[in-house]
Design an enzyme around this catalytic site. Structure first.
Site, mmCIF file in Angstrom:
data_model
loop_
_atom_site.group_PDB
_atom_site.id
_atom_site.type_symbol
_atom_site.label_atom_id
_atom_site.label_comp_id
_atom_site.label_asym_id
_atom_site.label_seq_id
_atom_site.Cartn_x
_atom_site.Cartn_y
_atom_site.Cartn_z
ATOM 1 N N GLU A 167 0.792 -1.231 0.000
ATOM 2 C CA GLU A 167 0.000 0.000 0.000
ATOM 3 C C GLU A 167 0.828 1.285 0.000
ATOM 4 O O GLU A 167 0.820 2.051 0.976
ATOM 5 C CB GLU A 167 -0.961 0.012 1.208
ATOM 6 C CG GLU A 167 -1.942 -1.142 1.219
ATOM 7 C CD GLU A 167 -3.014 -0.999 2.313
ATOM 8 O OE1 GLU A 167 -2.881 -0.124 3.181
ATOM 9 O OE2 GLU A 167 -3.986 -1.761 2.276
ATOM 10 N N GLU A 354 -5.672 -8.548 0.996
ATOM 11 C CA GLU A 354 -6.311 -8.184 2.267
ATOM 12 C C GLU A 354 -7.766 -7.850 2.013
ATOM 13 O O GLU A 354 -8.092 -7.165 1.046
ATOM 14 C CB GLU A 354 -5.671 -6.936 2.910
ATOM 15 C CG GLU A 354 -4.297 -7.135 3.474
ATOM 16 C CD GLU A 354 -3.723 -5.861 4.104
ATOM 17 O OE1 GLU A 354 -4.512 -5.004 4.576
ATOM 18 O OE2 GLU A 354 -2.495 -5.733 4.113
HETATM 19 C C1 FCB Z 1 -4.519 -1.989 5.640
HETATM 20 C C2 FCB Z 1 -3.148 -2.392 6.157
HETATM 21 C C3 FCB Z 1 -3.190 -3.449 7.228
HETATM 22 C C4 FCB Z 1 -4.334 -3.252 8.193
HETATM 23 C C5 FCB Z 1 -5.627 -3.037 7.447
HETATM 24 C C6 FCB Z 1 -6.827 -2.875 8.353
HETATM 25 O O1 FCB Z 1 -4.452 -0.691 5.122
HETATM 26 O O2 FCB Z 1 -2.366 -2.868 5.095
HETATM 27 O O3 FCB Z 1 -1.933 -3.460 7.864
HETATM 28 O O4 FCB Z 1 -4.051 -2.227 9.069
HETATM 29 O O5 FCB Z 1 -5.527 -1.930 6.604
#
Ligand code: FCB
Length: 448
Positions: A167, A354
């Site tokens: 990110e 994620e």
């Molecule tokens: C993302 C991050 C991860 C976590 C989630 C909720 O932005 O990559 O580390 O904090 O959000």
């Protein structure tokens, strides 16, 4: 929606974590300090004064945690390597003890038949590099290339799946414009230079990984992406949405897949545009094997003349369901992101690296009943399936997160795990959503 959908054969069911959020043991194994140690120990930066000193104590409990992953039936585990464990002072000789920890973890994963997916940078920059300008300094990208090379040289025999940077938008903007993440700066030109240098680091990292990768290995980057939509139908809202899409999505995707930053975003940034050296964009746009996408919520944008620096802000529709983060639950956004990226950029392979939700979990009779999280995951998986049906080359899904953990500036108050962590005792309890996920991974199927 259909009653039950079966995912493609070999679809990877995984869970994700990041080093600083779970490891603890910040002074062990020769680890140097990172910008997150500094930031979390600065009063007022993290909710409740929390820090990552102990976190989930995963550094000592990794073997029990891998046993839990096995109970969940995971095929893949995405974790990150702490750069300051490998280069405590940012450069010089790699720290063997730091690398050994990851070697033990990787061996343990293989013994449990779980495939490691390694992220090299999930925000814990060595403080020593921050002291030389951090992501504002393009040398940091070179240091990242050296670090990537040291890691693949030491651990490459056990790892086939690599991600360079997690990110870059969040690291650049929350860390250097909004002051919410380490290093806590509030400076637009610095944030944009950081955004560019993070992409440059991705390029340096790719070159370093390529020099050691074997046939069948894969490497790429992880981006946080979202559909960006106007809150209303005014021209101002439409413009706000186009700008938001440019800033979060297209800036990074165009650089990776088209070799240049989008013109409209460059115009928006104006004098704050970063310095780009000859050859940078070629390095950044070198081919990758896989794109990791993190998706949590859509960006619904409204024009707001007061909002600095882009006169736009995020809104949540009044009646929309939200998580404990205040993030709108919008499962269709995952489908929209996947199909859009596929249509506009055509990566050969995508992983959802994620996706997940924080809710106010409580333990009752030794159990955690979290139907909201289960529903969140189910709805998003059904949308991922829709995208697969339409030809998106989605190869796997990693729930965020395996364990409740240190949620950055929000500390331990926000729980994202499918496994509950009692921070006082370090006891783990598989939540109802975790038991549900175990059934999904076993059956390769989601019932709507
Ligand atoms: C993302 C991050 C991860 C976590 C989630 C909720 O932005 O990559 O580390 O904090 O959000």
């Amino acid at each position: 929606m259909t009653d039950s959908v079966t995912f493609p054969e070999h679809f990877v069911w995984g869970a994700a974590t990041a080093a600083y959020q779970i490891e603890g043991a910040v002074r062990e194994g020769g680890r140097g300090i990172s910008i997150w140690d500094t930031f979390s120990h600065t009063p007022g930066k993290v909710a409740n004064g929390d820090d990552g000193d102990v976190a989930c104590d995963h550094y000592h409990r990794y073997s029990d945690d891998v046993a839990l992953m096995r109970e969940l039936g995971l095929g893949g585990y995405r974790f990150s390597i702490a750069w300051p464990r490998v280069f405590p002072t940012g450069s010089g000789r790699p720290n063997a003890e730091g690398l050994d920890f990851y070697r033990r973890l990787i061996d343990e994963l293989h013994a449990a038949d779980i495939t490691p997916y390694v992220t090299l940078y999930h925000w814990d920059l060595p403080q020593a590099l921050q002291d030389q300008g951090g992501w504002g300094n393009r040398d940091t990208a070179l240091r990242f290339g050296e670090y990537a090379h040291a890691v693949i040289s030491a651990l490459g025999s056990g790892v086939q799946h690599w991600f360079t940077i997690n990110e870059p938008w969040v690291a650049a903007f929350l860390g250097h414009l909004m002051g919410l993440h380490a290093p806590g700066a509030r400076d637009l030109p610095l944030a944009l230079q950081a955004a560019h240098n993070l992409m440059l680091a991705h390029g340096q990292g790719m070159s370093a990984l390529r020099s050691e990768m074997r046939p069948g290995d894969e490497a790429g980057i992880v981006l946080n992406l979202a559909p960006v939509q106007p809150a209303g139908d005014s021209n101002a809202d439409l413009e706000a949405a186009a700008g938001g899409d440019g800033i979060m999505n297209r800036w990074f995707l165009d650089a990776l897949y088209r070799g240049h930053y989008p013109d409209d975003v460059a115009r928006l940034y104006g004098d704050a545009m970063p310095e780009i050296a000859p050859g940078d964009m070629e390095l950044i746009s070198q081919p990758t094997d896989v794109l990791g996408i993190n998706y949590y919520f859509r960006w619904l944008m409204a024009h707001d003349p007061e909002a600095q620096p882009f006169q736009a802000r995020l809104v949540v529709p009044p009646s929309a369901p939200v998580t404990a983060m205040g993030w709108e639950v919008y499962p269709e956004g995952l489908y929209q992101v996947l199909t859009r990226v596929h249509a506009d950029y055509g990566p050969s392979r995508i992983l959802v690296t994620e996706n997940g939700a924080a809710y106010e979990d409580v333990v009752e009779d030794g159990q955690v009943d979290d139907p909201d999280r289960e529903a969140y995951l189910r709805e998003h998986l059904l949308q991922a399936y829709r995208a697969i049906e339409e030809g998106v080359p989605l190869g796997g899904y990693f729930v965020w997160s395996l364990l409740d953990n240190f949620e950055w500036s929000l500390g331990y108050g926000k729980r994202f795990g499918v496994i509950y962590v009692d921070y006082a005792t370090q006891e783990r309890i598989v939540k109802r959503s975790g038991h549900w996920y175990a059934q999904v991974t076993r059956e390769n199927r989601v019932t709507g």
